[in-house]
Write a protein that holds these residues in place. Structure first.
Motif, PDB file in Angstrom:
ATOM      1  N   LEU A  83       0.828  -1.205   0.000  1.00  0.00           N
ATOM      2  CA  LEU A  83       0.000   0.000   0.000  1.00  0.00           C
ATOM      3  C   LEU A  83       0.864   1.258   0.000  1.00  0.00           C
ATOM      4  CD1 LEU A  83      -2.800   1.371   0.274  1.00  0.00           C
ATOM      5  CD2 LEU A  83      -2.538   1.150   2.755  1.00  0.00           C
ATOM      6  N   LEU A  84       1.892   1.268   0.856  1.00  0.00           N
ATOM      7  CA  LEU A  84       2.764   2.440   0.933  1.00  0.00           C
ATOM      8  C   LEU A  84       3.510   2.672  -0.377  1.00  0.00           C
ATOM      9  CD1 LEU A  84       4.239   1.911   4.521  1.00  0.00           C
ATOM     10  CD2 LEU A  84       2.591   3.648   3.828  1.00  0.00           C
ATOM     11  N   ILE A  85       3.980   1.589  -0.995  1.00  0.00           N
ATOM     12  CA  ILE A  85       4.739   1.731  -2.237  1.00  0.00           C
ATOM     13  C   ILE A  85       3.842   2.251  -3.358  1.00  0.00           C
ATOM     14  CG2 ILE A  85       5.931   0.430  -4.038  1.00  0.00           C
ATOM     15  CD1 ILE A  85       7.041  -1.370  -1.808  1.00  0.00           C
ATOM     16  N   VAL A  86       2.621   1.699  -3.458  1.00  0.00           N
ATOM     17  CA  VAL A  86       1.727   2.115  -4.533  1.00  0.00           C
ATOM     18  C   VAL A  86       1.309   3.573  -4.354  1.00  0.00           C
ATOM     19  CG1 VAL A  86      -0.542   1.747  -5.558  1.00  0.00           C
ATOM     20  CG2 VAL A  86       0.910  -0.210  -4.999  1.00  0.00           C
ATOM     21  N   VAL A  87       0.987   3.959  -3.112  1.00  0.00           N
ATOM     22  CA  VAL A  87       0.545   5.330  -2.870  1.00  0.00           C
ATOM     23  C   VAL A  87       1.700   6.316  -3.044  1.00  0.00           C
ATOM     24  CG1 VAL A  87      -0.366   6.909  -1.139  1.00  0.00           C
ATOM     25  CG2 VAL A  87      -1.345   4.636  -1.366  1.00  0.00           C
ATOM     26  N   ALA A  88       2.895   5.925  -2.631  1.00  0.00           N
ATOM     27  CA  ALA A  88       4.036   6.838  -2.711  1.00  0.00           C
ATOM     28  C   ALA A  88       4.607   6.941  -4.112  1.00  0.00           C
ATOM     29  CB  ALA A  88       5.135   6.399  -1.743  1.00  0.00           C
ATOM     30  N   SER A  89       4.368   5.938  -4.935  1.00  0.00           N
ATOM     31  CA  SER A  89       5.012   5.916  -6.248  1.00  0.00           C
ATOM     32  C   SER A  89       4.463   7.013  -7.154  1.00  0.00           C
ATOM     33  CB  SER A  89       4.803   4.550  -6.916  1.00  0.00           C
ATOM     34  OG  SER A  89       3.419   4.311  -7.110  1.00  0.00           O
ATOM     35  N   ARG A  90       5.347   7.755  -7.766  1.00  0.00           N
ATOM     36  CA  ARG A  90       5.016   8.754  -8.772  1.00  0.00           C
ATOM     37  C   ARG A  90       6.269   9.023  -9.592  1.00  0.00           C
ATOM     38  NH1 ARG A  90       3.328  14.112  -5.542  1.00  0.00           N
ATOM     39  NH2 ARG A  90       3.852  15.121  -7.521  1.00  0.00           N
ATOM     40  N   ALA A  91       6.061   9.545 -10.792  1.00  0.00           N
ATOM     41  CA  ALA A  91       7.177   9.646 -11.734  1.00  0.00           C
ATOM     42  C   ALA A  91       8.309  10.516 -11.206  1.00  0.00           C
ATOM     43  CB  ALA A  91       6.665  10.184 -13.067  1.00  0.00           C
ATOM     44  N   SER A 626      -8.688   4.281  -4.214  1.00  0.00           N
ATOM     45  CA  SER A 626      -8.483   5.384  -5.148  1.00  0.00           C
ATOM     46  C   SER A 626      -8.640   6.731  -4.453  1.00  0.00           C
ATOM     47  CB  SER A 626      -9.479   5.271  -6.312  1.00  0.00           C
ATOM     48  OG  SER A 626      -9.355   6.361  -7.190  1.00  0.00           O
ATOM     49  N   ALA A 627      -9.671   6.857  -3.595  1.00  0.00           N
ATOM     50  CA  ALA A 627      -9.886   8.116  -2.878  1.00  0.00           C
ATOM     51  C   ALA A 627      -8.743   8.405  -1.912  1.00  0.00           C
ATOM     52  CB  ALA A 627     -11.220   8.067  -2.130  1.00  0.00           C
ATOM     53  N   SER A 628      -8.225   7.382  -1.247  1.00  0.00           N
ATOM     54  CA  SER A 628      -7.118   7.581  -0.312  1.00  0.00           C
ATOM     55  C   SER A 628      -5.862   8.036  -1.044  1.00  0.00           C
ATOM     56  CB  SER A 628      -6.833   6.279   0.452  1.00  0.00           C
ATOM     57  OG  SER A 628      -7.936   5.918   1.253  1.00  0.00           O
ATOM     58  N   ARG A 629      -5.584   7.435  -2.183  1.00  0.00           N
ATOM     59  CA  ARG A 629      -4.396   7.834  -2.948  1.00  0.00           C
ATOM     60  C   ARG A 629      -4.523   9.284  -3.423  1.00  0.00           C
ATOM     61  NH1 ARG A 629      -1.727   7.289  -8.107  1.00  0.00           N
ATOM     62  NH2 ARG A 629       0.440   6.656  -7.739  1.00  0.00           N
ATOM     63  N   ASP A 630      -5.715   9.642  -3.880  1.00  0.00           N
ATOM     64  CA  ASP A 630      -5.924  11.030  -4.290  1.00  0.00           C
ATOM     65  C   ASP A 630      -5.741  11.994  -3.115  1.00  0.00           C
ATOM     66  OD1 ASP A 630      -6.445  10.135  -6.822  1.00  0.00           O
ATOM     67  OD2 ASP A 630      -8.625  10.259  -6.638  1.00  0.00           O
ATOM     68  N   GLN A 631      -6.178  11.559  -1.938  1.00  0.00           N
ATOM     69  CA  GLN A 631      -6.053  12.404  -0.759  1.00  0.00           C
ATOM     70  C   GLN A 631      -4.594  12.645  -0.418  1.00  0.00           C
ATOM     71  OE1 GLN A 631      -7.455  14.905   1.265  1.00  0.00           O
ATOM     72  NE2 GLN A 631      -9.165  13.481   1.182  1.00  0.00           N
ATOM     73  N   VAL A 632      -3.772  11.609  -0.508  1.00  0.00           N
ATOM     74  CA  VAL A 632      -2.353  11.753  -0.200  1.00  0.00           C
ATOM     75  C   VAL A 632      -1.653  12.595  -1.263  1.00  0.00           C
ATOM     76  CG1 VAL A 632      -0.172  10.507   0.070  1.00  0.00           C
ATOM     77  CG2 VAL A 632      -2.258   9.606   1.113  1.00  0.00           C
ATOM     78  N   LEU A 633      -1.944  12.326  -2.524  1.00  0.00           N
ATOM     79  CA  LEU A 633      -1.279  13.060  -3.599  1.00  0.00           C
ATOM     80  C   LEU A 633      -1.679  14.529  -3.624  1.00  0.00           C
ATOM     81  CD1 LEU A 633      -1.519  10.465  -6.518  1.00  0.00           C
ATOM     82  CD2 LEU A 633       0.457  10.979  -5.081  1.00  0.00           C
ATOM     83  N   GLY A 634      -2.905  14.835  -3.184  1.00  0.00           N
ATOM     84  CA  GLY A 634      -3.373  16.217  -3.204  1.00  0.00           C
ATOM     85  C   GLY A 634      -3.329  16.912  -1.873  1.00  0.00           C
ATOM     86  N   ALA A 635      -2.504  16.418  -0.953  1.00  0.00           N
ATOM     87  CA  ALA A 635      -2.492  16.975   0.402  1.00  0.00           C
ATOM     88  C   ALA A 635      -2.071  18.438   0.419  1.00  0.00           C
ATOM     89  CB  ALA A 635      -1.576  16.150   1.303  1.00  0.00           C
ATOM     90  N   GLY A 636      -1.107  18.803  -0.403  1.00  0.00           N
ATOM     91  CA  GLY A 636      -0.647  20.184  -0.398  1.00  0.00           C
ATOM     92  C   GLY A 636       0.253  20.493   0.788  1.00  0.00           C
ATOM     93  N   GLN A 637       0.620  21.756   0.934  1.00  0.00           N
ATOM     94  CA  GLN A 637       1.544  22.184   1.979  1.00  0.00           C
ATOM     95  C   GLN A 637       1.048  23.470   2.614  1.00  0.00           C
ATOM     96  OE1 GLN A 637       5.096  22.715  -0.276  1.00  0.00           O
ATOM     97  NE2 GLN A 637       5.159  20.589  -0.958  1.00  0.00           N
ATOM     98  N   ASN A 638       0.943  23.468   3.919  1.00  0.00           N
ATOM     99  CA  ASN A 638       0.642  24.702   4.638  1.00  0.00           C
ATOM    100  C   ASN A 638       1.812  25.663   4.569  1.00  0.00           C
ATOM    101  OD1 ASN A 638      -1.627  25.674   6.526  1.00  0.00           O
ATOM    102  ND2 ASN A 638      -1.873  23.452   6.583  1.00  0.00           N
TER     103      ASN A 638
END
Length: 788
Positions: A83-91, A626-638
């Motif tokens: 789960l961590l690898i799939v969610v963290a993976s990005r180009a 899918s919703a969880s992955r989107d949530q992590v990828l779109g978290a943004g930064q304060n």
């Protein structure tokens, strides 16, 4: 024959069935052996001498579940890593070695503050019926213990660093003392089951650190500007007395609305001291522990309700903790709300043990966690009380603490009132304000949520269909009917009440923010029950398919005994009289086959229910991932890299020089104020106003320096320098510029100097300001977009 329906009965008069575990053995009750087997008496109700005998309840200490194998633990670890690898993976992901070292260091620092006292407390006060699972309670008890002891040391006047040292020394000494033979009150741990629960919760916590890997640096994630107050309060407490005032810090005082929540900031401050870092860098690692604790509580709650094995509790903890709903609270972040959820879910799991087993220690811990959750986030209390009432109604018991223990508690109440009376009173006032809004036409409290959340968002699904909360509530209530008709009806009534409140709030035009809170707490109650119930159906179906008896040994018999008000032994006697005895010392439910598998008449029903459970988990799990992955990828930064530059510029501007913050009312303005307020008098051209509790700079138009934008916050287009800025910026980056400021002679006389080292709490909102902000949408956060 068990008593028929009647008024609620107290637990001291009725021996309850055991959905969690029997009591720990006393000195006169040997574990196993010939004496234990001969001491067991025939089950009541048997008349033919064929009664099934049961070992005394005191022979078992820990949850009475099918064993969890290390193979199951390994499978859960593999699932978490995948789960961590799939969610963290990005180009564009590039693992930064320095960042990984920082993460490890700060996670270890926060763990030292939370886990060392938790280890000692878990070995001393774990309820006897949870005995072999005591490692699971280390983190919740560590949060509670650090919150209490560090708050007491702070109120006694100890500075943060000495207080942290004293706290760690006392915690370590107590932990070592519990390792001495005979000192701890817990049996040998069931490590496979306990580790399985901890792995699931840890997976949810580690998921909140993925945005830091994507960003490449440690920062406060998300868009909720409340985080700037968390950092500000933590910074204030590092240098000032909790109830004092200090204009030499970023915040000159703790905002009155947050003064009752001071205890939840002390553990965070201790982690900062141990890690030798700042609150921004420690924020994400500490929130990871809070997320893990909230997930752990939901797993224990589901395990208690549905008699799940350790691996099942760990899986539910992972599913709920990694859902988009809980991740939203952690990543955006709602620090105080997350604290409340951690403490509330732990209280609910302990309450189940208390009410079903008359476990006095579980009762005391339930009350302690409820009081602490009230301090952390007052609105958790009504939800916890309603859930505990449903548990009590389903078990036909009234909450009760033994008189002897009540007398002991009276001796410590004065100390509790001295150190936490202000916090409790403030929390009760906040709670009264929330409840009062339901009774009148006054506007509800507002926050960064400006739209009603989609119906599925609180349940981890990116859909806006009203059927989602109804379906989750129906699954939770239907699976709890397995405990008996009374329990099922109690939970059905609670689910309907929670859904009704959501319906009422959605009909009120100003309740968007309050409804977000409501559906979040509703989901953290109903979602673990629904997923845990579906998992239990699946497990029973697989057991029936393989020719094994569904569920844990004696589960169904114990459940029917508990809900009917009879003892397990009495139930065993009645079934044995009907020829349903077994050879393993447990009662067999009527209709069960002699071989221990599901009876031929019930096997198709169990298989169909197992298929339905699998369908529920699959239908929820795929879109939830899918919703969880989107949530992590779109978290943004304060706090973005340009804002870190503003923090650095504060040290480079001559100390005492005033700064005008020429930024629109937004979270960006709040962070800039926090970074500059420590060393400089401030004013701002557009102060954040309305009914917030934020500390803001006073309204003004002149200063020695002016901080302005080089690019518009929303469009990214270049903007002209601020008015009266002189020449080129003395400091600049991709987003901000810092200019010297000089007023023409004709303006210098009529423009007052309002910059001050004291911030305003909060700034009054001029007439029509809310409408102007709504039109211009200068909020600095994406709360108007679909989703929370």
């Amino acid at each position: 024959m068990g008593p028929g329906p009647g008024p609620l009965r107290t637990l001291d008069r009725v021996q309850r069935a055991d959905p969690i575990a029997p009591d720990a053995p006393g000195p006169e009750a040997p574990r196993g052996g010939p004496e234990a087997s001969t001491a067991a008496s025939p089950a009541p109700g048997a008349t033919d001498g064929s009664a099934v005998t049961r070992a005394p309840a005191d022979d078992v200490v820990g949850p009475d579940r099918p064993p969890t194998s290390w193979r199951a633990v390994a499978a859960l670890v593999v699932g978490v890593l995948a789960l961590l690898i799939v969610v963290a993976s990005r180009a564009d992901l590039q693992l930064n070695r320095e960042l990984l070292v920082q993460l490890a260091r700060y996670v270890a620092s926060a763990g030292l503050v939370l886990l060392v006292p938790g280890f000692a407390l878990a070995r001393l006060v774990t309820p006897r019926r949870l005995g072999t699972w005591w490692p699971v309670l280390v983190l919740p008890l560590g949060l509670a213990g650090s919150m209490v002891l560090l708050s007491a040391l702070g109120l006694l006047g100890l500075r943060p660093r000495p207080a942290t040292i004293v706290f760690l020394l006392v915690s370590a000494a107590l932990a070592l003392w519990t390792l001495r033979p005979g000192r701890a009150r817990v049996p040998r741990a069931d490590w496979p089951a306990s580790v399985a629960v901890l792995v699931g919760a840890a997976g949810a916590g580690l998921l909140t650190l993925v945005p830091a890997l994507h960003a490449g640096f440690l920062t406060v994630p998300g868009t909720n500007p409340d985080a700037h107050q968390v950092v500000g309060v933590a910074s204030f407490l590092q240098e000032s007395y909790p109830l004092g005032r200090n204009t030499a810090t970023a915040l000159d005082q703790i905002p009155p609305a947050w003064s009752g929540r001071i205890p939840i900031f002390h553990p965070f401050g201790a982690a900062i001291e141990v890690g030798l870092t700042g609150p921004i860098q420690m924020f994400a690692p500490f929130v990871a522990y809070l997320t893990a604790a909230a997930a752990l509580g939901t797993g224990l709650f589901a395990a208690a309700a549905h008699r799940l094995a350790g691996w099942g509790a760990g899986l539910v903890a992972l599913l709920v903790g990694a859902s988009a709903s809980l991740l939203y609270s952690a990543l955006h972040p709602y620090y105080n709300q997350l604290w409340g959820m951690c403490l509330m879910t732990a209280a609910l799991a302990l309450a189940w043990t208390w009410l079903h087993h008359d476990d006095a220690r579980a009762g005391v811990l339930t009350v302690v966690f409820l009081v602490l959750s009230l301090i952390a986030y007052p609105t958790t209390l009504p939800y916890a009380v309603l859930v505990i009432a449903a548990i009590g109604v389903g078990a036909r018991v009234r909450p009760r603490i033994p008189p002897a223990l009540r007398r002991r508690l009276r001796k410590v109440w004065p100390l509790v009132l001295i150190f936490f009376g202000i916090s409790v009173l403030g929390a009760l006032g906040k709670l009264a304000g929330v409840l009062g809004q339901f009774l009148g036409d006054t506007p509800f409290w507002q926050g960064d949520i400006n739209v009603f959340p989609p119906h599925g968002a609180a349940y981890g699904l990116d859909v806006n269909q009203p059927i989602i909360p109804i379906a989750v509530a129906a699954i939770a209530a239907a699976t709890l009917f397995r405990r008996g008709r009374r329990a099922g009806l109690a939970w059905l009534g609670l689910a309907l009440l929670l859904l009704l409140v959501d319906y009422v709030l959605r009909g009120r035009g100003t309740a968007e923010y309050v409804d977000y809170k409501h559906v979040t707490f509703t989901a953290v109650i109903l979602l673990p029950l629904a997923l845990g119930g579906a998992l239990r159906l699946l497990v029973d179906g697989v057991s029936a398919l393989r020719g094994r008896r569904a569920g844990a040994p004696g589960d169904d018999a114990a459940a029917s005994a508990s809900d009917a008000g009879t003892t397990p032994a009495a139930n065993a006697g009645s079934t044995s009289a009907a020829g349903a005895g077994t050879t393993d010392g447990t009662a067999r439910a009527p209709g069960a086959s002699p071989a221990g598998g599901a009876s031929p008449t019930r096997r198709p029903v169990v298989l169909a229910a197992g298929a339905a459970g699998a369908a529920v988990l699959l239908a929820w799990g795929v879109p939830a991932f899918s919703a969880s992955r989107d949530q992590v990828l779109g978290a943004g930064q304060n706090v973005t890299p340009p804002l870190f530059d503003v923090q650095r510029w504060s040290d480079e501007i001559p100390e005492g020089s005033s700064v005008l913050i020429d930024l629109p009312a937004s979270g960006t303005q709040l962070w800039a104020t926090l970074f500059l307020a420590r060393d400089h008098p401030l004013a701002t051209t557009d102060p954040v106003s309305s009914t917030t509790t934020y500390s803001v700079a006073p309204l003004g138009k002149r200063a020695d320096y002016v901080l302005g934008l080089r690019l518009d916050l929303k469009s990214g287009r270049p903007v002209p320098p601020p008015r009266w800025a002189v020449g080129a910026p003395v400091r600049s980056d991709s987003q901000f510029g810092l200019w010297r400021m000089a007023l023409p002679a004709r303006d210098a006389a009529r423009v007052p100097q309002t910059a001050s080292t004291e911030l305003v709490l909060p700034h009054p909102e001029p007439f029509g300001e809310a409408a102007r902000r709504a039109q211009l949408d200068i909020t600095g956060n994406p709360s108007r977009s679909p989703g929370f």
